[in-house]
Design a protein around this motif. Structure first.
Motif, PDB file in Angstrom:
ATOM      1  N   CYS A  45       0.690  -1.352  -0.178  1.00 40.92           N
ATOM      2  CA  CYS A  45      -0.043  -0.131   0.326  1.00 40.92           C
ATOM      3  C   CYS A  45       0.923   0.965   0.144  1.00 40.92           C
ATOM      4  CB  CYS A  45      -1.233   0.472   0.996  1.00 40.92           C
ATOM      5  SG  CYS A  45      -0.003   0.138   2.998  1.00 40.92           S
ATOM      6  N   GLY A  48       0.104   4.895   0.616  1.00 37.55           N
ATOM      7  CA  GLY A  48      -1.889   4.717   0.735  1.00 37.55           C
ATOM      8  C   GLY A  48      -2.811   5.614   0.070  1.00 37.55           C
ATOM      9  N   THR A  51      -5.119   3.544  -1.334  1.00 42.09           N
ATOM     10  CA  THR A  51      -5.634   3.293  -0.398  1.00 42.09           C
ATOM     11  C   THR A  51      -7.304   4.034  -0.354  1.00 42.09           C
ATOM     12  OG1 THR A  51      -3.720   2.194   0.680  1.00 42.09           O
ATOM     13  CG2 THR A  51      -5.760   2.121   2.215  1.00 42.09           C
ATOM     14  N   SER A  65      -4.305  -3.264   4.156  1.00 39.57           N
ATOM     15  CA  SER A  65      -2.977  -2.349   3.594  1.00 39.57           C
ATOM     16  C   SER A  65      -1.889  -3.003   3.919  1.00 39.57           C
ATOM     17  CB  SER A  65      -3.404  -1.297   3.311  1.00 39.57           C
ATOM     18  OG  SER A  65      -4.816  -0.657   2.930  1.00 39.57           O
ATOM     19  N   ASP A  67       2.778  -3.375   3.866  1.00 38.00           N
ATOM     20  CA  ASP A  67       3.890  -2.505   3.370  1.00 38.00           C
ATOM     21  C   ASP A  67       4.420  -2.750   4.209  1.00 38.00           C
ATOM     22  OD1 ASP A  67       3.940  -0.324   0.968  1.00 38.00           O
ATOM     23  OD2 ASP A  67       5.650  -0.435   3.010  1.00 38.00           O
ATOM     24  N   LEU A  73       3.411   3.374   5.506  1.00 37.25           N
ATOM     25  CA  LEU A  73       2.349   2.674   7.121  1.00 37.25           C
ATOM     26  C   LEU A  73       1.696   4.132   7.760  1.00 37.25           C
ATOM     27  CD1 LEU A  73       2.767  -0.597   7.719  1.00 37.25           C
ATOM     28  CD2 LEU A  73       1.179   0.018   6.065  1.00 37.25           C
ATOM     29  N   ALA A  76       0.320   6.754   5.549  1.00 43.12           N
ATOM     30  CA  ALA A  76      -0.788   5.886   5.029  1.00 43.12           C
ATOM     31  C   ALA A  76      -2.115   6.332   5.672  1.00 43.12           C
ATOM     32  CB  ALA A  76      -1.037   4.297   4.232  1.00 43.12           C
ATOM     33  N   ARG A  77      -1.933   6.245   7.160  1.00 43.07           N
ATOM     34  CA  ARG A  77      -2.613   6.250   8.102  1.00 43.07           C
ATOM     35  C   ARG A  77      -3.337   7.530   8.429  1.00 43.07           C
ATOM     36  NH1 ARG A  77       1.479   2.575  11.106  1.00 43.07           N
ATOM     37  NH2 ARG A  77       0.716   0.410  11.230  1.00 43.07           N
ATOM     38  N   PHE A  90      -4.585  -1.179   9.083  1.00 46.86           N
ATOM     39  CA  PHE A  90      -2.454  -1.187   8.396  1.00 46.86           C
ATOM     40  C   PHE A  90      -1.512  -2.658   9.180  1.00 46.86           C
ATOM     41  CE2 PHE A  90      -4.187   2.688   7.165  1.00 46.86           C
ATOM     42  CZ  PHE A  90      -4.229   3.299   6.292  1.00 46.86           C
TER      43      PHE A  90
END
Length: 124
Positions: A45, A48, A51, A65, A67, A73, A76-77, A90
């Protein structure tokens, strides 16, 4: 996390990846929709970028997701939290050695991953 990652983990790179993803959702994801209750693995991911689109298009699915990079991450979060989605879990993990039992997921989503692998052919 790999020290030899070709793109690096800079903030600039994270912005580039998100910008790249924002230019293509209509073309790439017009039919990327998972039904309610579907278990989806997003393998690799990154920050993200994809995502967000997955969560928007399939708000009733459950997305995991994965990684290899904790800093990616974290980015992404932050993106997902900013959008208010709670359907994404995640996890740190290597897509070349997935930490899941066979048939755990109904769907696997992979997008823009091969360019990030040290051995793209081996990841095929």
């Amino acid at each position: 996390m790999r020290d030899d990652y070709v793109h690096g983990y800079s903030k600039r790179e994270a912005i580039r990846l998100v910008d790249q993803a924002k230019t293509l959702p209509t073309l790439m994801h017009h039919d990327t929709v998972y039904s309610a209750g579907s278990l989806v693995l997003e393998a690799g991911c990154g920050v993200g970028a994809q995502t967000i689109t997955l969560a928007r298009n399939s708000p009733q699915a459950k997305i995991t997701s994965l990684d290899i990079s904790e800093p990616s991450l974290n980015h992404a979060r932050a993106l997902i939290n900013k959008e208010g989605f709670s359907i994404v879990d995640f996890q740190v993990g290597d897509i070349m050695n997935l930490p899941f039992e066979d048939e755990t997921f109904d769907h696997v989503f992979i997008c823009f991953v091969l360019e990030h692998l040290p051995d793209p052919v081996g990841g095929y």
